[in-house]
Design an enzyme around this catalytic site. Structure first.
Site, PDB file in Angstrom:
ATOM      1  N   ASP A  32      54.498  60.004 -10.940  1.00 36.82           N
ATOM      2  CA  ASP A  32      55.505  60.770 -11.588  1.00 36.82           C
ATOM      3  C   ASP A  32      55.156  62.235 -11.581  1.00 36.82           C
ATOM      4  O   ASP A  32      56.009  63.026 -11.798  1.00 36.82           O
ATOM      5  CB  ASP A  32      56.227  60.236 -12.605  1.00 36.82           C
ATOM      6  CG  ASP A  32      55.101  60.194 -13.748  1.00 36.82           C
ATOM      7  OD1 ASP A  32      54.021  60.631 -13.705  1.00 36.82           O
ATOM      8  OD2 ASP A  32      55.356  59.287 -14.646  1.00 36.82           O
TER       9      ASP A  32
ATOM     10  N   HIS B 267      47.961  55.425  -7.059  1.00 42.19           N
ATOM     11  CA  HIS B 267      48.965  54.997  -6.116  1.00 42.19           C
ATOM     12  C   HIS B 267      49.686  56.165  -5.412  1.00 42.19           C
ATOM     13  O   HIS B 267      51.040  55.876  -4.953  1.00 42.19           O
ATOM     14  CB  HIS B 267      49.790  54.104  -6.909  1.00 42.19           C
ATOM     15  CG  HIS B 267      49.297  52.993  -7.678  1.00 42.19           C
ATOM     16  ND1 HIS B 267      49.478  52.423  -8.865  1.00 42.19           N
ATOM     17  CD2 HIS B 267      47.928  52.375  -7.247  1.00 42.19           C
ATOM     18  CE1 HIS B 267      48.926  51.296  -8.837  1.00 42.19           C
ATOM     19  NE2 HIS B 267      47.670  51.259  -7.940  1.00 42.19           N
TER      20      HIS B 267
ATOM     21  N   ASN C 243      47.729  51.441 -26.434  1.00 35.90           N
ATOM     22  CA  ASN C 243      48.775  50.574 -26.045  1.00 35.90           C
ATOM     23  C   ASN C 243      49.406  49.772 -27.297  1.00 35.90           C
ATOM     24  O   ASN C 243      48.532  49.032 -28.026  1.00 35.90           O
ATOM     25  CB  ASN C 243      48.307  49.375 -25.256  1.00 35.90           C
ATOM     26  CG  ASN C 243      49.364  48.966 -24.304  1.00 35.90           C
ATOM     27  OD1 ASN C 243      50.474  48.708 -24.936  1.00 35.90           O
ATOM     28  ND2 ASN C 243      49.361  48.603 -23.090  1.00 35.90           N
ATOM     29  N   PRO C 244      50.749  49.952 -27.702  1.00 31.18           N
ATOM     30  CA  PRO C 244      51.187  49.189 -28.695  1.00 31.18           C
ATOM     31  C   PRO C 244      50.951  47.643 -28.573  1.00 31.18           C
ATOM     32  O   PRO C 244      51.049  46.959 -29.580  1.00 31.18           O
ATOM     33  CB  PRO C 244      52.701  49.456 -28.533  1.00 31.18           C
ATOM     34  CG  PRO C 244      52.823  50.816 -27.757  1.00 31.18           C
ATOM     35  CD  PRO C 244      51.639  50.587 -26.812  1.00 31.18           C
TER      36      PRO C 244
ATOM     37  N   CYS D 158      57.713  66.754  13.804  1.00 26.90           N
ATOM     38  CA  CYS D 158      57.544  66.124  15.079  1.00 26.90           C
ATOM     39  C   CYS D 158      58.426  64.909  15.492  1.00 26.90           C
ATOM     40  O   CYS D 158      58.445  64.330  16.661  1.00 26.90           O
ATOM     41  CB  CYS D 158      56.144  65.230  14.903  1.00 26.90           C
ATOM     42  SG  CYS D 158      56.323  63.820  13.876  1.00 26.90           S
TER      43      CYS D 158
ATOM     44  N   ASN E 127      50.299  56.259 -12.067  1.00 22.35           N
ATOM     45  CA  ASN E 127      51.691  56.855 -12.165  1.00 22.35           C
ATOM     46  C   ASN E 127      51.966  57.609 -10.961  1.00 22.35           C
ATOM     47  O   ASN E 127      50.883  58.381 -10.362  1.00 22.35           O
ATOM     48  CB  ASN E 127      52.144  57.547 -13.232  1.00 22.35           C
ATOM     49  CG  ASN E 127      51.976  56.619 -14.900  1.00 22.35           C
ATOM     50  OD1 ASN E 127      51.978  55.589 -14.423  1.00 22.35           O
ATOM     51  ND2 ASN E 127      51.892  57.103 -15.738  1.00 22.35           N
TER      52      ASN E 127
ATOM     53  N   THR F  14      48.839  51.019 -19.773  1.00 18.52           N
ATOM     54  CA  THR F  14      48.764  50.254 -18.713  1.00 18.52           C
ATOM     55  C   THR F  14      48.584  48.602 -19.105  1.00 18.52           C
ATOM     56  O   THR F  14      47.855  48.394 -20.103  1.00 18.52           O
ATOM     57  CB  THR F  14      47.667  50.737 -17.618  1.00 18.52           C
ATOM     58  OG1 THR F  14      47.496  49.514 -16.660  1.00 18.52           O
ATOM     59  CG2 THR F  14      46.275  50.754 -18.366  1.00 18.52           C
TER      60      THR F  14
ATOM     61  N   CYS G 117      54.166  62.151   7.081  1.00 19.29           N
ATOM     62  CA  CYS G 117      54.742  61.791   8.395  1.00 19.29           C
ATOM     63  C   CYS G 117      54.512  60.757   8.514  1.00 19.29           C
ATOM     64  O   CYS G 117      53.256  60.248   8.571  1.00 19.29           O
ATOM     65  CB  CYS G 117      54.634  63.053   9.179  1.00 19.29           C
ATOM     66  SG  CYS G 117      55.264  62.648  10.811  1.00 19.29           S
TER      67      CYS G 117
HETATM   68  P1  NAD Z   1      52.950  48.383 -16.811  1.00 18.90           P
HETATM   69  O1  NAD Z   1      54.689  48.756 -16.829  1.00 18.90           O
HETATM   70  O2  NAD Z   1      52.743  46.992 -16.123  1.00 18.90           O
HETATM   71  O3  NAD Z   1      52.552  48.439 -18.192  1.00 18.90           O
HETATM   72  C1  NAD Z   1      52.997  49.386 -19.080  1.00 18.90           C
HETATM   73  C2  NAD Z   1      52.252  49.297 -20.621  1.00 18.90           C
HETATM   74  O4  NAD Z   1      52.194  50.345 -21.157  1.00 18.90           O
HETATM   75  C3  NAD Z   1      52.561  47.927 -21.196  1.00 18.90           C
HETATM   76  O5  NAD Z   1      51.194  47.242 -21.555  1.00 18.90           O
HETATM   77  C4  NAD Z   1      53.157  48.433 -22.301  1.00 18.90           C
HETATM   78  O6  NAD Z   1      52.726  47.825 -23.632  1.00 18.90           O
HETATM   79  C5  NAD Z   1      52.589  49.941 -22.654  1.00 18.90           C
HETATM   80  N1  NAD Z   1      53.312  50.870 -23.227  1.00 18.90           N
HETATM   81  C6  NAD Z   1      54.772  50.941 -23.318  1.00 18.90           C
HETATM   82  N2  NAD Z   1      55.161  52.126 -24.072  1.00 18.90           N
HETATM   83  C7  NAD Z   1      54.054  52.802 -24.477  1.00 18.90           C
HETATM   84  C8  NAD Z   1      53.898  53.966 -25.068  1.00 18.90           C
HETATM   85  N3  NAD Z   1      54.764  54.710 -25.619  1.00 18.90           N
HETATM   86  N4  NAD Z   1      52.375  54.462 -25.233  1.00 18.90           N
HETATM   87  C9  NAD Z   1      51.272  53.778 -24.841  1.00 18.90           C
HETATM   88  N5  NAD Z   1      51.611  52.451 -23.982  1.00 18.90           N
HETATM   89  C10 NAD Z   1      52.844  52.089 -23.818  1.00 18.90           C
HETATM   90  O7  NAD Z   1      52.489  49.674 -15.998  1.00 18.90           O
HETATM   91  P2  NAD Z   1      51.125  49.692 -15.114  1.00 18.90           P
HETATM   92  O8  NAD Z   1      49.865  49.019 -15.835  1.00 18.90           O
HETATM   93  O9  NAD Z   1      50.902  51.261 -15.099  1.00 18.90           O
HETATM   94  O10 NAD Z   1      51.377  49.125 -13.827  1.00 18.90           O
HETATM   95  C11 NAD Z   1      52.571  49.360 -13.178  1.00 18.90           C
HETATM   96  C12 NAD Z   1      52.678  49.808 -11.805  1.00 18.90           C
HETATM   97  O11 NAD Z   1      53.872  50.335 -11.621  1.00 18.90           O
HETATM   98  C13 NAD Z   1      51.467  50.719 -11.612  1.00 18.90           C
HETATM   99  O12 NAD Z   1      50.907  50.515 -10.481  1.00 18.90           O
HETATM  100  C14 NAD Z   1      52.417  52.120 -11.491  1.00 18.90           C
HETATM  101  O13 NAD Z   1      51.792  52.788 -10.576  1.00 18.90           O
HETATM  102  C15 NAD Z   1      53.455  51.564 -11.334  1.00 18.90           C
HETATM  103  N6  NAD Z   1      54.881  52.589 -12.132  1.00 18.90           N
HETATM  104  C16 NAD Z   1      54.667  54.037 -12.401  1.00 18.90           C
HETATM  105  C17 NAD Z   1      55.622  54.541 -12.927  1.00 18.90           C
HETATM  106  C18 NAD Z   1      55.380  56.147 -13.122  1.00 18.90           C
HETATM  107  O14 NAD Z   1      55.097  56.689 -12.325  1.00 18.90           O
HETATM  108  N7  NAD Z   1      55.797  56.654 -14.287  1.00 18.90           N
HETATM  109  C19 NAD Z   1      56.488  53.981 -13.560  1.00 18.90           C
HETATM  110  C20 NAD Z   1      56.609  52.649 -13.506  1.00 18.90           C
HETATM  111  C21 NAD Z   1      55.796  51.921 -12.796  1.00 18.90           C
END
Ligand code: NAD
Length: 236
Positions: free
Chosen positions: A100, A117, A209-210, A146, A98, A184, A125
């Site tokens: 964020d 990431h 993960n649900p 710069c 993430n 994830t 910059c």
């Molecule tokens: P993804 O969106 O591909 O998968 C999210 C997973 O989370 C799914 O498998 C889903 O079933 C699960 N999920 C949903 N709600 C949940 C909960 N309440 N508790 C536990 N699990 C839950 O995410 P990813 O695998 O991180 O890949 C997406 C890419 O996008 C990554 O590279 C990430 O860096 C980026 N991304 C980041 C953010 C952020 O910073 N918040 C948001 C969106 C995407």
């Protein structure tokens, strides 16, 4: 051991491996799936170096909105449980996909969070590579002194991951005795292959993960609950 008996504090070296689902309960929008950002925006216009080189103002307008949205969301109890464990266990850290900053806002020390990431709250910059922490939205000015544009210090489509972050994550995962993967989908590489290093060295692996994921088979313990619910028990 049954899933109900697992406690993070019974292990000495712990890695929380988190993805977009970790922040879902805080309301941070996902990229893919229902309500995902890439349903509304074409990433080729907003999230790659070529788009930035073509029109940095347009790309920054988009990222200003992402920064404002993330800051309007509040870390949930699951983030806080992880922050508490990090403060209590000297050899525990977060490896996150993430961008964020939620883990740090929930009390995780900066030096215990590896951001594979990058972070939308770091600026780099585009010319001299200087990095600064910054949470302003909108970002003013959008240029470093710069003269070149700032860009968000995140991994856009087509960017390489920072090797120091990948190496630090791989080292920690290879020597941990517990890896907890949370939220994830395990489809974004190379991040998705890192948990296998923990399996190879005999660690205990838990998936929170649900939904099942393409990597679920790697995890002897699968907890099909939301992050906040599962972490309340695991981190007790
Ligand atoms: P993804 O969106 O591909 O998968 C999210 C997973 O989370 C799914 O498998 C889903 O079933 C699960 N999920 C949903 N709600 C949940 C909960 N309440 N508790 C536990 N699990 C839950 O995410 P990813 O695998 O991180 O890949 C997406 C890419 O996008 C990554 O590279 C990430 O860096 C980026 N991304 C980041 C953010 C952020 O910073 N918040 C948001 C969106 C995407």
């Amino acid at each position: 051991m049954s899933n109900d008996d697992l406690r993070v504090r019974d292990f000495s070296s712990v890695v929380f491996f988190t993805g977009a689902g970790m922040s879902a309960e805080s309301g941070v929008p996902t990229y893919r799936g229902a309500g995902g950002i890439w349903n509304e925006y074409n990433f080729e216009d907003y999230a790659c170096q070529e788009a930035f080189d073509r029109d940095p103002e347009k790309v920054w307008d988009f990222h200003d909105k992402r920064r404002a949205m993330a800051l309007s969301c509040v870390p949930h109890d699951g983030h806080r449980h992880i922050g508490d464990v990090l403060r209590d266990l000297p050899d525990a850290l977060v490896v996150t996909q993430n961008i964020d900053g939620m883990h740090q806002r929930a009390g995780a020390p900066d030096d215990r969070v590896i951001e594979l990431h990058g972070s939308m709250f770091r600026l780099r910059c585009d010319a001299c590579g200087v990095i600064e922490h910054n949470v302003a939205h909108p970002l003013v000015p959008r240029t470093h002194r710069c003269g070149a544009h700032w860009r968000p210090d995140i991994v856009w489509f087509g960017d390489m991951l920072r090797m120091d972050a990948v190496q630090a994550a791989a080292d920690a995962i290879a020597r941990c005795d517990l890896l907890v993967s949370i939220g994830t989908s395990a489809v974004v590489y190379p991040a998705a292959q890192l948990p296998a290093l923990a399996a190879q060295s005999g660690a205990t692996l838990i998936e929170v993960n649900p939904e099942p994921t393409p990597m679920s088979e790697l995890y002897p313990h699968r907890i099909r609950e939301k992050a906040s619910v599962a972490l309340a028990r695991l981190c007790a």
